[in-house]
Design a protein around this motif. Sequence first.
Motif, mmCIF file in Angstrom:
data_model
loop_
_atom_site.group_PDB
_atom_site.id
_atom_site.type_symbol
_atom_site.label_atom_id
_atom_site.label_comp_id
_atom_site.label_asym_id
_atom_site.label_seq_id
_atom_site.Cartn_x
_atom_site.Cartn_y
_atom_site.Cartn_z
ATOM 1 N N HIS A 52 0.834 -1.203 0.000
ATOM 2 C CA HIS A 52 0.000 0.000 0.000
ATOM 3 C C HIS A 52 0.876 1.264 0.000
ATOM 4 O O HIS A 52 0.577 2.228 -0.709
ATOM 5 N N TRP A 101 -1.926 5.291 -6.419
ATOM 6 C CA TRP A 101 -3.222 5.359 -5.748
ATOM 7 C C TRP A 101 -2.990 5.126 -4.270
ATOM 8 O O TRP A 101 -1.992 4.549 -3.864
ATOM 9 N N TYR A 103 -4.801 3.580 -0.906
ATOM 10 C CA TYR A 103 -5.810 2.865 -0.143
ATOM 11 C C TYR A 103 -5.191 2.618 1.227
ATOM 12 O O TYR A 103 -4.136 1.992 1.337
ATOM 13 N N LEU A 126 -10.441 -1.044 3.449
ATOM 14 C CA LEU A 126 -9.553 0.030 3.025
ATOM 15 C C LEU A 126 -10.342 1.328 2.889
ATOM 16 O O LEU A 126 -11.547 1.304 2.642
ATOM 17 N N HIS A 127 -9.635 2.442 3.021
ATOM 18 C CA HIS A 127 -10.246 3.736 2.766
ATOM 19 C C HIS A 127 -9.489 4.419 1.631
ATOM 20 O O HIS A 127 -8.263 4.423 1.595
ATOM 21 N N ASN A 128 -10.260 5.000 0.706
ATOM 22 C CA ASN A 128 -9.715 5.798 -0.384
ATOM 23 C C ASN A 128 -10.498 7.102 -0.395
ATOM 24 O O ASN A 128 -11.731 7.081 -0.287
ATOM 25 N N SER A 134 -13.507 0.294 0.650
ATOM 26 C CA SER A 134 -13.363 -0.830 -0.272
ATOM 27 C C SER A 134 -12.820 -2.009 0.522
ATOM 28 O O SER A 134 -12.487 -1.888 1.702
#
Length: 160
Positions: A52, A101, A103, A126-128, A134
């Motif tokens: 990540h 990206w 996440y 996960l946080h985006n 997600s």
Amino acid sequence: MVNRIYAVVMASVAAVGVVGCASTGENGPSARGPSAHGDAEAAIAQTLDARHAAAANGDGPTYFGLMTEDAVFLGTDATERWPSTEFRAFAEPYFDGEEAWTYTPTERWIETTTLDRGMVWFDELLHNDKYGTSRGAGVVVHENGRWKIAAYSLSFPIPN
């Protein structure tokens, strides 16, 4: 090999809902089982966190280096079933900037009942910033002294 990994992922993801899992949420890894299990959980969490972080920092070599050569990535679109070489070709341009990206894991469960076979499954919330919550789920295998991601599925939970 790819079909075997896909079958393992699907069976593993289904089993996560049935088998008790070790949580590594905001309080860190839970103490569970023999120390080998705790050590493996910590090493697997480090692998996932490193992946990540590599995406968040645009570090393609690290990101892709944490996958097995025959890994599969299942994206959020129904057409996205990427063997690792195809996924790398698709995703590498995203790593040309400072960030591919981001996440951020908010909760994680690592199931070590198959540790003796060199394979462990996990799932994580996960946080985006753009997409919100997600879920990532997958399988890691112990390969050449390191835990590597053999399969990863990114999905969006649907409230019911």
